[in-house]
Design a protein around this motif. Structure first.
Motif, PDB file in Angstrom:
ATOM      1  N   MET A 100       2.407  -6.975  -6.095  1.00 28.19           N
ATOM      2  CA  MET A 100       1.350  -7.597  -5.891  1.00 28.19           C
ATOM      3  C   MET A 100       1.146  -9.165  -5.880  1.00 28.19           C
ATOM      4  O   MET A 100       0.513  -9.749  -5.098  1.00 28.19           O
ATOM      5  CB  MET A 100      -0.017  -7.072  -7.012  1.00 28.19           C
ATOM      6  CG  MET A 100      -0.171  -5.370  -6.643  1.00 28.19           C
ATOM      7  SD  MET A 100      -1.064  -4.716  -8.164  1.00 28.19           S
ATOM      8  CE  MET A 100      -2.673  -5.579  -8.003  1.00 28.19           C
ATOM      9  N   HIS A 155      -5.383  -3.740  -4.982  1.00 32.45           N
ATOM     10  CA  HIS A 155      -5.117  -3.253  -6.188  1.00 32.45           C
ATOM     11  C   HIS A 155      -4.322  -1.886  -6.402  1.00 32.45           C
ATOM     12  O   HIS A 155      -3.626  -1.355  -7.373  1.00 32.45           O
ATOM     13  CB  HIS A 155      -6.623  -3.093  -6.934  1.00 32.45           C
ATOM     14  CG  HIS A 155      -7.075  -4.442  -7.381  1.00 32.45           C
ATOM     15  ND1 HIS A 155      -7.564  -5.327  -6.464  1.00 32.45           N
ATOM     16  CD2 HIS A 155      -6.839  -4.830  -8.745  1.00 32.45           C
ATOM     17  CE1 HIS A 155      -7.894  -6.342  -7.381  1.00 32.45           C
ATOM     18  NE2 HIS A 155      -7.335  -6.053  -8.523  1.00 32.45           N
ATOM     19  N   GLY A 156      -4.440  -1.105  -5.129  1.00 36.33           N
ATOM     20  CA  GLY A 156      -4.128   0.495  -5.139  1.00 36.33           C
ATOM     21  C   GLY A 156      -4.625   1.476  -4.326  1.00 36.33           C
ATOM     22  O   GLY A 156      -5.316   1.120  -3.764  1.00 36.33           O
ATOM     23  N   ASN A 188       3.957   1.434  -1.405  1.00 30.84           N
ATOM     24  CA  ASN A 188       4.112   1.810  -2.639  1.00 30.84           C
ATOM     25  C   ASN A 188       3.177   2.326  -3.602  1.00 30.84           C
ATOM     26  O   ASN A 188       3.380   2.935  -4.763  1.00 30.84           O
ATOM     27  CB  ASN A 188       4.930   0.543  -3.406  1.00 30.84           C
ATOM     28  CG  ASN A 188       6.262   0.424  -2.844  1.00 30.84           C
ATOM     29  OD1 ASN A 188       7.006   1.418  -2.555  1.00 30.84           O
ATOM     30  ND2 ASN A 188       6.829  -0.903  -2.427  1.00 30.84           N
ATOM     31  N   HIS A 189       1.902   1.845  -3.403  1.00 28.41           N
ATOM     32  CA  HIS A 189       0.801   2.295  -4.156  1.00 28.41           C
ATOM     33  C   HIS A 189       0.590   3.764  -4.151  1.00 28.41           C
ATOM     34  O   HIS A 189       0.370   4.324  -4.954  1.00 28.41           O
ATOM     35  CB  HIS A 189      -0.696   1.622  -3.897  1.00 28.41           C
ATOM     36  CG  HIS A 189      -0.782   0.364  -4.320  1.00 28.41           C
ATOM     37  ND1 HIS A 189      -0.310  -0.128  -5.869  1.00 28.41           N
ATOM     38  CD2 HIS A 189      -1.201  -1.162  -4.018  1.00 28.41           C
ATOM     39  CE1 HIS A 189      -0.609  -1.330  -6.013  1.00 28.41           C
ATOM     40  NE2 HIS A 189      -1.075  -1.766  -4.892  1.00 28.41           N
ATOM     41  N   ARG A 245       3.016   5.756  -5.968  1.00 28.15           N
ATOM     42  CA  ARG A 245       2.654   5.722  -7.425  1.00 28.15           C
ATOM     43  C   ARG A 245       1.628   6.797  -7.837  1.00 28.15           C
ATOM     44  O   ARG A 245       1.858   7.485  -8.823  1.00 28.15           O
ATOM     45  CB  ARG A 245       2.260   4.451  -7.822  1.00 28.15           C
ATOM     46  CG  ARG A 245       1.970   4.267  -9.196  1.00 28.15           C
ATOM     47  CD  ARG A 245       1.345   2.667  -9.563  1.00 28.15           C
ATOM     48  NE  ARG A 245       1.079   2.994 -11.212  1.00 28.15           N
ATOM     49  CZ  ARG A 245       1.676   2.232 -11.943  1.00 28.15           C
ATOM     50  NH1 ARG A 245       2.971   1.486 -11.544  1.00 28.15           N
ATOM     51  NH2 ARG A 245       1.509   2.130 -13.266  1.00 28.15           N
ATOM     52  N   MET A 300       0.807  -1.186   0.032  1.00 22.97           N
ATOM     53  CA  MET A 300       0.001   0.074  -0.125  1.00 22.97           C
ATOM     54  C   MET A 300       0.968   1.244   0.208  1.00 22.97           C
ATOM     55  O   MET A 300       0.586   2.133  -0.770  1.00 22.97           O
ATOM     56  CB  MET A 300      -0.847  -0.105   1.323  1.00 22.97           C
ATOM     57  CG  MET A 300      -2.120   0.929   1.250  1.00 22.97           C
ATOM     58  SD  MET A 300      -3.070   0.790  -0.221  1.00 22.97           S
ATOM     59  CE  MET A 300      -4.111   2.345  -0.113  1.00 22.97           C
ATOM     60  N   TYR A 358      -0.700   3.608 -15.993  1.00 19.89           N
ATOM     61  CA  TYR A 358      -0.439   2.198 -15.986  1.00 19.89           C
ATOM     62  C   TYR A 358       0.576   1.801 -16.840  1.00 19.89           C
ATOM     63  O   TYR A 358       0.931   0.681 -16.821  1.00 19.89           O
ATOM     64  CB  TYR A 358      -1.899   1.652 -16.272  1.00 19.89           C
ATOM     65  CG  TYR A 358      -2.356   2.009 -17.600  1.00 19.89           C
ATOM     66  CD1 TYR A 358      -1.908   0.658 -18.492  1.00 19.89           C
ATOM     67  CD2 TYR A 358      -3.156   2.934 -18.206  1.00 19.89           C
ATOM     68  CE1 TYR A 358      -2.516   0.883 -20.004  1.00 19.89           C
ATOM     69  CE2 TYR A 358      -3.592   2.978 -19.535  1.00 19.89           C
ATOM     70  CZ  TYR A 358      -3.324   1.884 -20.346  1.00 19.89           C
ATOM     71  OH  TYR A 358      -3.625   1.971 -21.833  1.00 19.89           O
ATOM     72  N   THR A 405       5.264  -2.101  -7.928  1.00 22.09           N
ATOM     73  CA  THR A 405       3.898  -2.487  -7.504  1.00 22.09           C
ATOM     74  C   THR A 405       3.389  -3.653  -8.261  1.00 22.09           C
ATOM     75  O   THR A 405       2.732  -4.597  -7.462  1.00 22.09           O
ATOM     76  CB  THR A 405       2.961  -1.438  -7.417  1.00 22.09           C
ATOM     77  OG1 THR A 405       2.719  -0.668  -8.776  1.00 22.09           O
ATOM     78  CG2 THR A 405       3.420  -0.283  -6.568  1.00 22.09           C
ATOM     79  N   TYR A 450     -10.755   2.407  -7.408  1.00 25.76           N
ATOM     80  CA  TYR A 450     -10.503   0.941  -6.928  1.00 25.76           C
ATOM     81  C   TYR A 450     -11.276   0.803  -5.872  1.00 25.76           C
ATOM     82  O   TYR A 450     -12.378  -0.101  -5.750  1.00 25.76           O
ATOM     83  CB  TYR A 450      -9.304   0.558  -6.502  1.00 25.76           C
ATOM     84  CG  TYR A 450      -8.089   0.665  -7.376  1.00 25.76           C
ATOM     85  CD1 TYR A 450      -8.227   0.221  -8.771  1.00 25.76           C
ATOM     86  CD2 TYR A 450      -6.904   0.914  -7.333  1.00 25.76           C
ATOM     87  CE1 TYR A 450      -7.245  -0.063  -9.605  1.00 25.76           C
ATOM     88  CE2 TYR A 450      -5.892   1.127  -8.401  1.00 25.76           C
ATOM     89  CZ  TYR A 450      -6.216   0.566  -9.502  1.00 25.76           C
ATOM     90  OH  TYR A 450      -5.227   0.642 -10.383  1.00 25.76           O
TER      91      TYR A 450
END
Length: 511
Positions: free
Chosen positions: A127, A364-365, A106-107, A110, A104, A117, A123, A370
């Motif tokens: 995952m 997921h991010g 690192n998400h 990002r 999370m 994407y 990431t 999401y």
């Protein structure tokens, strides 16, 4: 190595990162044939081969240097925490929270740097690694428990003999799935390395235990994956959810906007079909995914699948649709979240589903889109389950009787509604921001919310009681009700886009 890929990236109109990723997935095919030629009685060489190929992917190929060090840190922390705290009930939860929390973090990075994407960074592989490391922690914990306390999956996947560090590194860096999956459990990896999976009678390659037919299936997957990739390259650029937030989209009639959303959803999914099918084929070439032999002696390779595109695009209901998408993540969510957060002796319910979807969203991010998708997914799952339990029994034929026209019509309308809801709820997943997600839903007239919330209001406002009463009056059997609740058919010939038996047993609904 970017200079090697710049001409191809310019020719196909893709980013250099995307071209390098696809190249890694394709390189895995010949490397898979090298892997199986390493003797099974030299397992350490197989572990070292996995590690070496993954190092090549991360360092010179993709240039993810600091990211790889982070992944290696997660691997080592998981290994030593599990080794020295294997008897503690806290251990699997500690590893789960730490590894998911790092992902999370690192998400969020990002999002802060607003990376598209198309940019390949840590990431994506993280995952996949999150699923493998947290599952391993639970497998180790299960291996220390009394076998009587375990269900079938836990018993089969439990780790009772702690691995060496080399074995664990080979597992964590298994090269066909290290970038985008598929994930696999540690016991399955060790069975693959030692070729213990291939014990059934049948045709084998060159007198070895490795079943024949592996290359046929693997390269067919490669061709299929490249075909999906071609569809995405040709159609995806002008047919995607981002069009929904343009002025042009508002000029179209509402029915046309709804139809366009269906096209956008399908085109967006082709890139996932492409990547997951390519990695599945490469995994098969290493021997992963073997599921036995047919009655004619032909080998089957369904165990490495992460998606079944035909079921997604032509579902008989929302349950089989959900079960056939990101299937390895479904297994992870079920085994490491859904079943683990449910108190012993109780059945999972609504809040188990919602917490599972919340975990999936975090995994997921960090984008709001999401959370909108997965929050809505929890309500969709509950609504779909209620619909199956209350409506489906009326259309199931009597035991031993052929499928009726009414059942076919029920399946047809179920498929249409499932796709309409899927393509509606998936739009924030791709639009990502709050503003664009709400704009997209508003321009579709909130039809997905109307279907889902309207269904829940109906069932909780007396619809369930009415349907149960009507079922009782018509003498509908308990067998039909149980079949409807699970989404499986009674013992009749129901052939409309059913999930293959191997998957139907492995992935129950998240509800």
């Amino acid at each position: 190595m970017d200079a090697l890929f710049l001409p191809l990236a310019g020719a196909v109109g893709a980013s250099v990162d995307q071209v390098k990723l696809i190249s890694c997935l394709l390189i895995a095919y010949p490397l898979g044939s090298v892997f199986v030629r390493i003797p099974a009685d030299k397992p350490n060489l197989r572990h070292l081969f996995n590690i070496s190929v993954s190092l090549f992917y991360f360092l010179p190929m993709l240039g993810i240097y600091t990211g790889f060090l982070q992944l290696l840190g997660d691997i080592l922390i998981t290994y030593f925490a599990a080794k020295f705290s294997s008897t503690s009930k806290i251990m699997p939860w500690f590893i789960f929270i730490f590894i998911l929390g790092h992902l999370m973090f690192n998400h969020i990075i990002r999002v802060i740097y607003d990376l598209s994407y198309e940019t390949i960074e840590v990431t994506g592989p993280q995952m996949v690694l999150t699923m493998k490391l947290t599952t391993f922690a639970w497998n180790v914990w299960d291996g220390r428990r009394d076998a009587k306390e375990l269900d079938k999956w836990q018993l089969e996947k439990s780790v009772r003999e702690f691995p060496s560090l080399l074995e664990f590194l080979g597992y964590a860096l298994y090269f066909p799935g290290v970038l985008v999956g598929p994930s696999l459990e540690f016991t399955d990896y060790m069975n693959l390395v030692h070729e213990k999976t291939f014990t059934a009678p049948g045709k084998h390659e060159g007198g070895r235990r490795l079943p024949s037919g592996r290359k046929r299936v693997g390269y067919r997957k490669m061709i299929t994956g490249l075909a999906f990739l071609g569809v995405f390259v040709v159609l995806g650029g002008s047919n995607n959810y981002s069009v929904m937030v343009t002025p042009w989209f508002t000029e179209q009639s509402w029915p046309k906007r709804v139809l366009l959303a269906q096209l956008y959803g399908t085109c967006e999914r082709t890139k996932y079909y492409a990547i997951w099918t390519l990695t599945e084929g490469a995994s098969i070439l290493t021997g992963n995914g073997f599921t036995g032999f047919t009655s004619t002696g032909q080998s089957t390779w369904n165990g490495a699948a992460n998606v079944i595109p035909t079921v997604i695009e032509f579902p008989s209901n929302f349950k089989v649709l959900l079960d056939s998408w990101n299937m390895k993540a479904n297994v992870w969510l079920r085994e490491c979240v859904y079943k683990r957060i449910t108190p012993k002796g109780q059945k999972p319910g609504f809040w188990s589903s919602m917490l599972t979807f919340a975990t999936s969203a975090f995994w997921h991010g960090a984008q709001v889109g999401y959370y909108l998708t997965f929050l809505m997914g929890g309500f969709i799952t509950s609504a779909a389950r209620l619909a199956r339990m209350n409506f489906r029994p009326f259309f199931l034929p009597a035991e031993g009787q052929p499928t009726t026209t009414a059942k076919r019509l029920y399946d047809f309308f179920g498929a249409v509604i499932s796709l309409l809801v899927l393509n509606y709820v998936a739009s924030p997943f791709m639009l990502l921001t709050w503003k664009d997600s709400i704009t997209g839903w508003a321009r579709l007239g909130w039809y997905g919310h109307a279907i889902v919330i309207g269904s829940l209001v109906f069932f909780y406002a007396g619809g369930t009681g009415f349907c149960r009463s009507l079922q009782k009056k018509r003498g509908i059997s308990a067998t039909k009700k149980e079949a409807s609740a699970s989404g499986t058919a009674t013992p009749v010939a129901e052939k409309t886009f059913q999930v293959p038996p191997a998957f139907d047993k492995v992935i129950p609904p998240l509800e």
